[in-house]
Design a protein around this motif. Structure first.
Motif, mmCIF file in Angstrom:
data_model
loop_
_atom_site.group_PDB
_atom_site.id
_atom_site.type_symbol
_atom_site.label_atom_id
_atom_site.label_comp_id
_atom_site.label_asym_id
_atom_site.label_seq_id
_atom_site.Cartn_x
_atom_site.Cartn_y
_atom_site.Cartn_z
ATOM 1 N N HIS A 1 41.937 52.564 50.075
ATOM 2 C CA HIS A 1 42.318 51.210 49.658
ATOM 3 C C HIS A 1 41.597 50.840 48.365
ATOM 4 O O HIS A 1 42.199 50.296 47.437
ATOM 5 N N ARG A 2 40.294 51.143 48.318
ATOM 6 C CA ARG A 2 39.509 50.832 47.123
ATOM 7 C C ARG A 2 40.014 51.612 45.914
ATOM 8 O O ARG A 2 40.143 51.071 44.811
ATOM 9 N N ALA A 3 40.341 52.893 46.110
ATOM 10 C CA ALA A 3 40.855 53.715 45.012
ATOM 11 C C ALA A 3 42.202 53.181 44.532
ATOM 12 O O ALA A 3 42.452 53.120 43.319
ATOM 13 N N ASN A 4 43.051 52.786 45.476
ATOM 14 C CA ASN A 4 44.356 52.222 45.088
ATOM 15 C C ASN A 4 44.174 50.927 44.319
ATOM 16 O O ASN A 4 44.907 50.651 43.369
ATOM 17 N N LYS A 5 43.207 50.120 44.743
ATOM 18 C CA LYS A 5 42.943 48.853 44.056
ATOM 19 C C LYS A 5 42.465 49.110 42.626
ATOM 20 O O LYS A 5 42.926 48.450 41.685
ATOM 21 N N GLU A 6 41.560 50.087 42.471
ATOM 22 C CA GLU A 6 41.075 50.419 41.128
ATOM 23 C C GLU A 6 42.196 50.993 40.265
ATOM 24 O O GLU A 6 42.292 50.687 39.078
ATOM 25 N N GLU A 7 43.048 51.812 40.861
ATOM 26 C CA GLU A 7 44.182 52.375 40.121
ATOM 27 C C GLU A 7 45.132 51.265 39.680
ATOM 28 O O GLU A 7 45.634 51.275 38.559
ATOM 29 N N THR A 8 45.353 50.286 40.565
ATOM 30 C CA THR A 8 46.212 49.157 40.218
ATOM 31 C C THR A 8 45.616 48.365 39.057
ATOM 32 O O THR A 8 46.328 47.983 38.128
ATOM 33 N N ARG A 9 44.309 48.148 39.116
ATOM 34 C CA ARG A 9 43.653 47.432 38.006
ATOM 35 C C ARG A 9 43.791 48.204 36.697
ATOM 36 O O ARG A 9 44.052 47.619 35.641
ATOM 37 N N ALA A 10 43.614 49.524 36.764
ATOM 38 C CA ALA A 10 43.740 50.348 35.552
ATOM 39 C C ALA A 10 45.171 50.291 35.025
ATOM 40 O O ALA A 10 45.387 50.178 33.807
ATOM 41 N N ASN A 11 46.140 50.351 35.923
ATOM 42 C CA ASN A 11 47.544 50.261 35.498
ATOM 43 C C ASN A 11 47.850 48.909 34.881
ATOM 44 O O ASN A 11 48.576 48.820 33.885
ATOM 45 N N GLN A 12 47.296 47.842 35.447
ATOM 46 C CA GLN A 12 47.514 46.509 34.882
ATOM 47 C C GLN A 12 46.885 46.397 33.500
ATOM 48 O O GLN A 12 47.481 45.819 32.587
#
Length: 124
Positions: free
Chosen positions: A79-90
């Motif tokens: 979940h944390r990795a997905n959240k960080e990936e989402t932030r990077a994509n944003q």
């Protein structure tokens, strides 16, 4: 067929107490009956089994708890990795949008200067 004192056919259940682990017994089919135990289906186990089985059950439960904890931790990390990936994509998307905006502004600036130069040239 074994009948309960209430007149219904008994069901076979498994005991998981420390004194009778894994033993099958007859029980009333009615939930919360006043006749939860009618009699044993199988003979009692030897003393050695009574010593070993509860320990094995505790070990199995501890391993299952540890596995559940590890799975929970892995889910949290994912979940944390997905959240960080989402932030990077944003952030990447915002950077692309800013770049497109800057390109548009450069085009407008060039067009404005060309129109201004044309106006000045025509006025001369």
């Amino acid at each position: 067929m074994v009948l309960c004192t209430c007149g219904l056919q008994c069901v076979v259940r498994t005991s998981w107490t420390n004194r009778n682990p894994g033993r099958l017994f007859y029980s009333c089919p009615t939930y919360n009956s006043s006749f939860p135990f009618i009699g044993w289906v199988d003979p009692s186990m030897c003393d050695r089994s009574l010593d070993i089985i509860p320990g094995l059950l505790r070990t199995r439960d501890a391993l299952e708890d540890g596995l559940a904890l590890e799975q929970e931790r892995a889910d949290w990390e994912e979940h944390r990795a997905n959240k960080e990936e989402t932030r990077a994509n944003q952030a990447e998307l915002r950077a692309k949008m800013e770049e497109e905006r800057a390109k548009k502004l450069r085009k407008y600036l060039i067009i404005t200067w060309v129109l201004f130069a044309s106006y000045v040239y025509l006025q001369i």
